[in-house]
Design a protein around this motif. Structure first.
Motif, PDB file in Angstrom:
ATOM      1  N   GLY A   1       0.798  -1.214   0.000  1.00  0.00           N
ATOM      2  CA  GLY A   1       0.000   0.000   0.000  1.00  0.00           C
ATOM      3  C   GLY A   1       0.830   1.262   0.000  1.00  0.00           C
ATOM      4  O   GLY A   1       0.859   2.016  -0.974  1.00  0.00           O
ATOM      5  N   PHE A   2       1.536   1.457   1.089  1.00  0.00           N
ATOM      6  CA  PHE A   2       2.232   2.723   1.283  1.00  0.00           C
ATOM      7  C   PHE A   2       3.220   3.011   0.150  1.00  0.00           C
ATOM      8  O   PHE A   2       3.232   4.111  -0.415  1.00  0.00           O
ATOM      9  CB  PHE A   2       2.950   2.687   2.629  1.00  0.00           C
ATOM     10  CG  PHE A   2       3.460   4.016   3.058  1.00  0.00           C
ATOM     11  CD1 PHE A   2       2.587   4.990   3.514  1.00  0.00           C
ATOM     12  CD2 PHE A   2       4.819   4.298   2.984  1.00  0.00           C
ATOM     13  CE1 PHE A   2       3.066   6.233   3.881  1.00  0.00           C
ATOM     14  CE2 PHE A   2       5.303   5.531   3.353  1.00  0.00           C
ATOM     15  CZ  PHE A   2       4.418   6.502   3.805  1.00  0.00           C
ATOM     16  N   ASN A   3       4.022   2.006  -0.201  1.00  0.00           N
ATOM     17  CA  ASN A   3       5.028   2.221  -1.240  1.00  0.00           C
ATOM     18  C   ASN A   3       4.434   2.418  -2.624  1.00  0.00           C
ATOM     19  O   ASN A   3       5.148   2.737  -3.568  1.00  0.00           O
ATOM     20  CB  ASN A   3       6.018   1.050  -1.279  1.00  0.00           C
ATOM     21  CG  ASN A   3       6.894   1.012  -0.044  1.00  0.00           C
ATOM     22  OD1 ASN A   3       6.844   1.927   0.782  1.00  0.00           O
ATOM     23  ND2 ASN A   3       7.673  -0.038   0.102  1.00  0.00           N
ATOM     24  N   ALA A   4       3.121   2.183  -2.788  1.00  0.00           N
ATOM     25  CA  ALA A   4       2.505   2.324  -4.109  1.00  0.00           C
ATOM     26  C   ALA A   4       1.768   3.647  -4.257  1.00  0.00           C
ATOM     27  O   ALA A   4       1.269   3.959  -5.338  1.00  0.00           O
ATOM     28  CB  ALA A   4       1.555   1.161  -4.373  1.00  0.00           C
ATOM     29  N   VAL A   5       1.688   4.444  -3.167  1.00  0.00           N
ATOM     30  CA  VAL A   5       0.866   5.654  -3.211  1.00  0.00           C
ATOM     31  C   VAL A   5       1.338   6.608  -4.311  1.00  0.00           C
ATOM     32  O   VAL A   5       0.533   7.122  -5.099  1.00  0.00           O
ATOM     33  CB  VAL A   5       0.879   6.360  -1.834  1.00  0.00           C
ATOM     34  CG1 VAL A   5       0.277   7.747  -1.942  1.00  0.00           C
ATOM     35  CG2 VAL A   5       0.106   5.537  -0.826  1.00  0.00           C
TER      36      VAL A   5
ATOM     37  N   GLY B   1     -16.808   1.353  -7.048  1.00  0.00           N
ATOM     38  CA  GLY B   1     -15.358   1.197  -7.165  1.00  0.00           C
ATOM     39  C   GLY B   1     -14.768   0.468  -5.980  1.00  0.00           C
ATOM     40  O   GLY B   1     -13.895  -0.388  -6.123  1.00  0.00           O
ATOM     41  N   LEU B   2     -15.291   0.776  -4.791  1.00  0.00           N
ATOM     42  CA  LEU B   2     -14.723   0.156  -3.593  1.00  0.00           C
ATOM     43  C   LEU B   2     -15.054  -1.330  -3.527  1.00  0.00           C
ATOM     44  O   LEU B   2     -14.198  -2.137  -3.157  1.00  0.00           O
ATOM     45  CB  LEU B   2     -15.228   0.879  -2.337  1.00  0.00           C
ATOM     46  CG  LEU B   2     -14.662   2.280  -2.164  1.00  0.00           C
ATOM     47  CD1 LEU B   2     -15.179   2.910  -0.878  1.00  0.00           C
ATOM     48  CD2 LEU B   2     -13.135   2.248  -2.141  1.00  0.00           C
TER      49      LEU B   2
ATOM     50  N   PRO C   1      -8.521  -1.158  -1.612  1.00  0.00           N
ATOM     51  CA  PRO C   1      -9.567  -0.137  -1.536  1.00  0.00           C
ATOM     52  C   PRO C   1      -9.030   1.239  -1.121  1.00  0.00           C
ATOM     53  O   PRO C   1      -9.468   2.263  -1.675  1.00  0.00           O
ATOM     54  CB  PRO C   1     -10.531  -0.691  -0.477  1.00  0.00           C
ATOM     55  CG  PRO C   1     -10.327  -2.160  -0.516  1.00  0.00           C
ATOM     56  CD  PRO C   1      -8.865  -2.336  -0.788  1.00  0.00           C
ATOM     57  N   LEU C   2      -8.077   1.271  -0.190  1.00  0.00           N
ATOM     58  CA  LEU C   2      -7.531   2.571   0.215  1.00  0.00           C
ATOM     59  C   LEU C   2      -6.798   3.239  -0.951  1.00  0.00           C
ATOM     60  O   LEU C   2      -6.941   4.451  -1.182  1.00  0.00           O
ATOM     61  CB  LEU C   2      -6.574   2.412   1.408  1.00  0.00           C
ATOM     62  CG  LEU C   2      -7.248   2.142   2.763  1.00  0.00           C
ATOM     63  CD1 LEU C   2      -6.191   1.985   3.849  1.00  0.00           C
ATOM     64  CD2 LEU C   2      -8.214   3.263   3.125  1.00  0.00           C
ATOM     65  N   LEU C   3      -6.031   2.444  -1.684  1.00  0.00           N
ATOM     66  CA  LEU C   3      -5.342   3.002  -2.858  1.00  0.00           C
ATOM     67  C   LEU C   3      -6.367   3.488  -3.883  1.00  0.00           C
ATOM     68  O   LEU C   3      -6.145   4.494  -4.572  1.00  0.00           O
ATOM     69  CB  LEU C   3      -4.424   1.950  -3.502  1.00  0.00           C
ATOM     70  CG  LEU C   3      -3.110   1.639  -2.794  1.00  0.00           C
ATOM     71  CD1 LEU C   3      -2.393   0.497  -3.487  1.00  0.00           C
ATOM     72  CD2 LEU C   3      -2.206   2.872  -2.743  1.00  0.00           C
ATOM     73  N   THR C   4      -7.496   2.778  -3.968  1.00  0.00           N
ATOM     74  CA  THR C   4      -8.539   3.194  -4.907  1.00  0.00           C
ATOM     75  C   THR C   4      -9.095   4.566  -4.518  1.00  0.00           C
ATOM     76  O   THR C   4      -9.361   5.410  -5.383  1.00  0.00           O
ATOM     77  CB  THR C   4      -9.661   2.135  -4.947  1.00  0.00           C
ATOM     78  OG1 THR C   4      -9.081   0.900  -5.325  1.00  0.00           O
ATOM     79  CG2 THR C   4     -10.744   2.510  -5.931  1.00  0.00           C
ATOM     80  N   ILE C   5      -9.237   4.793  -3.207  1.00  0.00           N
ATOM     81  CA  ILE C   5      -9.714   6.111  -2.767  1.00  0.00           C
ATOM     82  C   ILE C   5      -8.695   7.194  -3.146  1.00  0.00           C
ATOM     83  O   ILE C   5      -9.062   8.262  -3.640  1.00  0.00           O
ATOM     84  CB  ILE C   5      -9.973   6.107  -1.240  1.00  0.00           C
ATOM     85  CG1 ILE C   5     -11.170   5.187  -0.955  1.00  0.00           C
ATOM     86  CG2 ILE C   5     -10.250   7.510  -0.728  1.00  0.00           C
ATOM     87  CD1 ILE C   5     -11.481   4.980   0.501  1.00  0.00           C
TER      88      ILE C   5
ATOM     89  N   SER D   1     -12.845  -3.025  -6.001  1.00  0.00           N
ATOM     90  CA  SER D   1     -11.438  -3.076  -5.604  1.00  0.00           C
ATOM     91  C   SER D   1     -11.205  -4.126  -4.528  1.00  0.00           C
ATOM     92  O   SER D   1     -10.150  -4.752  -4.473  1.00  0.00           O
ATOM     93  CB  SER D   1     -10.949  -1.700  -5.159  1.00  0.00           C
ATOM     94  OG  SER D   1     -11.575  -1.335  -3.966  1.00  0.00           O
ATOM     95  N   SER D   2     -12.219  -4.367  -3.667  1.00  0.00           N
ATOM     96  CA  SER D   2     -12.049  -5.432  -2.673  1.00  0.00           C
ATOM     97  C   SER D   2     -11.953  -6.788  -3.364  1.00  0.00           C
ATOM     98  O   SER D   2     -11.170  -7.656  -2.956  1.00  0.00           O
ATOM     99  CB  SER D   2     -13.217  -5.465  -1.696  1.00  0.00           C
ATOM    100  OG  SER D   2     -13.539  -4.176  -1.286  1.00  0.00           O
ATOM    101  N   VAL D   3     -12.782  -6.965  -4.419  1.00  0.00           N
ATOM    102  CA  VAL D   3     -12.713  -8.227  -5.165  1.00  0.00           C
ATOM    103  C   VAL D   3     -11.338  -8.371  -5.830  1.00  0.00           C
ATOM    104  O   VAL D   3     -10.716  -9.429  -5.780  1.00  0.00           O
ATOM    105  CB  VAL D   3     -13.840  -8.278  -6.229  1.00  0.00           C
ATOM    106  CG1 VAL D   3     -13.701  -9.521  -7.089  1.00  0.00           C
ATOM    107  CG2 VAL D   3     -15.192  -8.230  -5.560  1.00  0.00           C
ATOM    108  N   PHE D   4     -10.855  -7.260  -6.419  1.00  0.00           N
ATOM    109  CA  PHE D   4      -9.529  -7.317  -7.067  1.00  0.00           C
ATOM    110  C   PHE D   4      -8.455  -7.693  -6.047  1.00  0.00           C
ATOM    111  O   PHE D   4      -7.528  -8.445  -6.343  1.00  0.00           O
ATOM    112  CB  PHE D   4      -9.157  -5.972  -7.699  1.00  0.00           C
ATOM    113  CG  PHE D   4     -10.108  -5.505  -8.760  1.00  0.00           C
ATOM    114  CD1 PHE D   4     -10.995  -6.392  -9.358  1.00  0.00           C
ATOM    115  CD2 PHE D   4     -10.100  -4.182  -9.185  1.00  0.00           C
ATOM    116  CE1 PHE D   4     -11.880  -5.972 -10.338  1.00  0.00           C
ATOM    117  CE2 PHE D   4     -10.977  -3.754 -10.166  1.00  0.00           C
ATOM    118  CZ  PHE D   4     -11.869  -4.641 -10.740  1.00  0.00           C
ATOM    119  N   ALA D   5      -8.592  -7.143  -4.831  1.00  0.00           N
ATOM    120  CA  ALA D   5      -7.601  -7.425  -3.785  1.00  0.00           C
ATOM    121  C   ALA D   5      -7.522  -8.921  -3.533  1.00  0.00           C
ATOM    122  O   ALA D   5      -6.428  -9.506  -3.468  1.00  0.00           O
ATOM    123  CB  ALA D   5      -7.982  -6.695  -2.502  1.00  0.00           C
ATOM    124  N   ILE D   6      -8.695  -9.544  -3.414  1.00  0.00           N
ATOM    125  CA  ILE D   6      -8.716 -10.990  -3.140  1.00  0.00           C
ATOM    126  C   ILE D   6      -8.111 -11.754  -4.321  1.00  0.00           C
ATOM    127  O   ILE D   6      -7.326 -12.688  -4.141  1.00  0.00           O
ATOM    128  CB  ILE D   6     -10.158 -11.445  -2.844  1.00  0.00           C
ATOM    129  CG1 ILE D   6     -10.640 -10.783  -1.556  1.00  0.00           C
ATOM    130  CG2 ILE D   6     -10.244 -12.965  -2.731  1.00  0.00           C
ATOM    131  CD1 ILE D   6     -12.112 -10.962  -1.271  1.00  0.00           C
TER     132      ILE D   6
END
Lengths: 272, 273
Positions: B63-67, B212-213, B167-171, B216-221
C-alpha cells in the motif's frame, strides 16, 4: 512428553511412497532407539532424502506408518502434531535459513512460535546456541553474508534452539571442505552426548558415516539392504553394499535384448 | 485417416486434461482462501496467530510504497479522460458535462481498475517470486518442520494486507483522477478549480463511490490468491519461479478485467430495466 521410557524414538513401518506413478520407497521399516545416532546411507536416487521427508511429515505416506516419540504422525490431530514439532529439529541440506531475516532472528523463529519468552531472553538463548556451533558474534549478519559452512552451522543452531529430542540432518557435509565437514561430525557427536538427542543423519559421505554412526541403514532403489552397526556394515558380503563402500561403479550385466529395447524407446518387447 | 483420428483424440485428451487441471487449481485456490481467512480469524485462539507485524510489513510494501505511482498514474488517466471528454462533448456544446463524466467514470470504473492492474503487476508478481524462491530453497519446508503453517505465515498476511490496501489506494485514485481532470478542465474551460470540485461533489452519489470500492475489494482478493497460489505451486529451478511470476501477473490482470465486467453488470443491473 515421557519418551525416555519409549523403546524406540522413531519407528517407520512398511513405508511406501510414490512420486507420480513411480514408486520411490518399497516397504521401508526402520527403528531408531533413544539417544542413538542412525545414519541413512545410499547412492543418489536411492530414496534416502525421500525417506527423511516422509519421516518429517512433509509428505503424507501412501502406505505404512511413521511414529515419532510414540505418536503416529498421520493419526494424531493437527494440534498434537504442532506440539510434537517442538521436539523436532531439522538441519536442511541447503540450510534453508530465511533470507529475509538475520541469523539471530532465524534462530529465534522456533522460540517465537512455541514460547512466550521475552525478546531479550530469546536473543540470549540464540547466542548460547551460536556459541555451541562456534558462530558467536554472527547473529546480526544476514544469511547471504555467510559462507556455506557457516550457513549449515547457523541452521544447526536453529534446529537445536528448542532442545529437541529428535534431530535430523540432511547431507550435513555436502559441499563443505574436509576440515569443516570433520568439525560438523564432532559437533553431531557432541550434541548427542551433551544434549541427549536422538539423531538421524542422511548422507553419502562414507568417512563421516562411519565416524558418527551407532548404526547405519543402507538404502538402495527404495529398499533397505541392511541396518546394522558399523562393523556389520563393513563385514557385509552383499555386493551392492561393498560397491558403495569401495566406491565401485555398478557392474550390472546388460541383457542385449533389453538394451536394444531401451535404445529403440520401447517399454517392453512384444512377443510375436 | 487414422492420423486425423489420433490427432483429434489427442486434442480432446488435451482439452480434458486442461479442464480437469483448471478445476483442480480452482479447488486449490478456494481452499487457500478459506485457510488464509481461517488463520486470520481463528489462529489467535489456537495459539498460532497471524503476526500483526507481518501484516503491517505487507501493508507498507503493497500500500504505502505504491501511493506515489498510483497518484501519478491516476492523475494522468484523469487528465486524459478530461481531454477526450472536452473534445467530444464540445460537439454538443456540453463540454462542462466533462466534470460529471470524469467524476462518474473514475469512481465507478477507472480508479479501481488502474489500481488493480498496478498492484497486480507490482506486488502480485513480487509475492509469487518471493514465495516461489522460498519454496525452491526449502525455506517453506523449514517453516513446516518448525511448526509454522506456511499459509498462516505467508498467505494470510498478504490477503489481509491486500483487502486493506487496494480499496484505500482506490480512494487515493479517486482523488487523483479527479484532481488531474480538474487541472485540465479548469484551465481549458476557464473555470476555477474550486467550482470544478463543488460540481464533482454534487454529481457523485454513494452508489458511484461504493461501486469502485466493492470492485477493488474483489480485485484485492484475486491478486492475493493468484499471487500466493502460484508461489506455492512453483515448478523447479529459477526458470520455474520466472514462469510462475509471469503466469501470476497475466492471470491476475485477466481475472481482474473479467471480474470487473461481471461486477459492473450486476452492480448496474437496476439501471437497465
Amino acid at each position: 512428553m515421557h519418551d525416555m521410557d519409549l523403546e524406540y524414538a522413531i519407528e517407520v513401518e512398511d513405508l511406501e511412497t510414490y512420486y507420480g506413478d513411480r514408486q520411490i520407497l518399497r516397504g521401508v521399516s526402520l527403528k531408531v532407539a533413544p539417544e542413538e545416532i542412525m545414519v541413512i546411507m545410499g547412492g543418489s536416487g536411492s530414496g534416502k532424502s525421500t525417506l527423511l521427508r516422509y519421516i518429517l511429515g512433509l509428505n503424507p505416506p501412501h502406505a505404512g506408518t511413521i511414529k515419532l516419540l510414540g505418536n503416529d504422525i498421520s493419526k494424531i490431530s493437527s494440534q498434537e502434531l504442532y506440539l510434537l514439532k517442538k521436539d523436532i529439529g531439522v538441519s536442511f541440506q541447503s540450510g534453508a535459513l530465511m533470507r529475509s531475516l538475520s541469523v539471530g532472528e532465524n534462530i529465534c523463529m522456533p522460540l517465537k512460535e512455541h514460547t512466550k519468552l521475552d525478546e531479550n531472553t530469546m536473543h540470549i538463548m540464540a547466542r548460547m546456541k551460536l556459541e555451541v556451533v562456534n558462530l558467536s558474534g554472527f547473529e546480526d549478519l544476514m544469511p547471504a553474508e555467510l559462507s556455506g559452512g557457516m550457513i549449515k552451522r547457523a541452521a544447526i543452531a536453529r534446529a537445536i534452539v528448542m532442545d529437541p529430542k529428535l534431530l535430523f540432518f540432511d547431507e550435513p557435509s555436502a559441499g563443505l571442505d574436509p576440515v569443516v565437514a570433520a568439525e560438523l561430525d564432532e559437533l553431531i557427536l557432541h550434541l548427542r552426548s551433551a544434549l541427549k538427542m536422538t539423531i538421524v543423519v542422511v548422507t553419502h559421505e562414507l568417512d563421516s558415516a562411519f565416524k558418527i554412526a551407532d548404526r547405519i541403514t543402507i538404502l538402495d532403489q527404495g529398499k533397505i539392504l541392511l541396518t546394522g552397526t558399523t562393523e556389520e556394515v563393513k563385514n557385509s558380503d552383499d555386493r551392492r553394499i561393498q560397491d558403495l563402500l569401495n566406491r565401485r561403479p555398478k557392474q550390472e550385466e546388460i541383457d542385449p535384448e533389453k538394451y536394444l529395447d531401451i535404445l529403440l524407446g520401447k517399454k517392453a518387447r512384444q512377443v510375436p | 485417416m487414422t492420423t486425423v483420428m489420433s490427432g483429434f483424440i489427442r486434442f480432446v485428451e488435451n482439452v480434458g486434461r486442461k479442464f480437469v487441471g483448471g478445476i483442480a487449481e480452482l479447488g486449490y485456490v478456494l481452499v487457500l482462501f478459506a485457510e488464509s481467512l481461517y488463520w486470520g480469524f481463528v489462529g489467535h485462539s489456537r495459539q498460532q496467530p497471524v503476526r500483526v507485524q507481518s501484516v503491517l510489513k505487507e501493508i507498507r510494501e503493497i500500500g504505502f510504497n505504491a501511493v506515489l505511482i498510483v497518484s501519478v498514474l491516476c492523475m494522468a488517466v484523469g487528465a486524459m479522460l478530461a481531454i477526450q471528454g472536452v473534445a467530444t462533448l464540445k460537439a454538443f456544446g456540453q463540454e462542462l458535462r466533462t466534470i460529471d463524466l470524469v467524476a462518474q467514470a473514475t469512481t465507478r470504473e477507472f480508479a479501481s481498475l488502474i489500481v488493480g492492474i498496478l498492484v497486480a503487476g507490482r506486488s502480485g508478481s513480487a509475492i509469487t517470486a518471493r514465495i516461489g524462491t522460498m519454496h525452491e530453497s526449502q525455506e517453506i519446508d523449514a517453516l513446516r518442520v518448525i511448526g509454522i503453517n506456511p499459509v498462516r505465515h505467508l498467505g494470510s498476511p498478504v490477503l489481509l494486507a491486500m483487502i486493506v490496501c487496494v480499496p484505500l489506494l482506490t480512494i487515493v485514485g479517486y482523488f487523483m483522477c479527479i484532481f488531474g481532470s480538474g487541472l485540465f478542465v479548469s484551465s481549458a474551460l476557464d473555470i476555477p478549480l474550486a467550482t470544478y470540485m463543488e460540481r464533482t461533489l454534487e454529481v457523485l452519489t454513494l452508489n458511484d463511490v461504493s461501486q469502485g470500492l466493492i470492485k477493488s475489494s474483489v480485485f484485492a482478493i484475486i491478486i492475493a490468491l493468484v499471487g500466493v497460489s502460484n508461489g506455492f505451486q512453483v515448478g523447479s529451478g529459477a526458470e520455474g519461479v520466472g514462469r510462475s511470476t509471469t503466469r501470476s501477473v497475466v492471470l491476475s490482470i485477466s481475472f481482474i478485467v473479467v471480474a470487473d465486467m461481471i461486477f459492473t453488470y450486476f452492480l448496474n443491473i437496476a439501471s437497465f430495466s
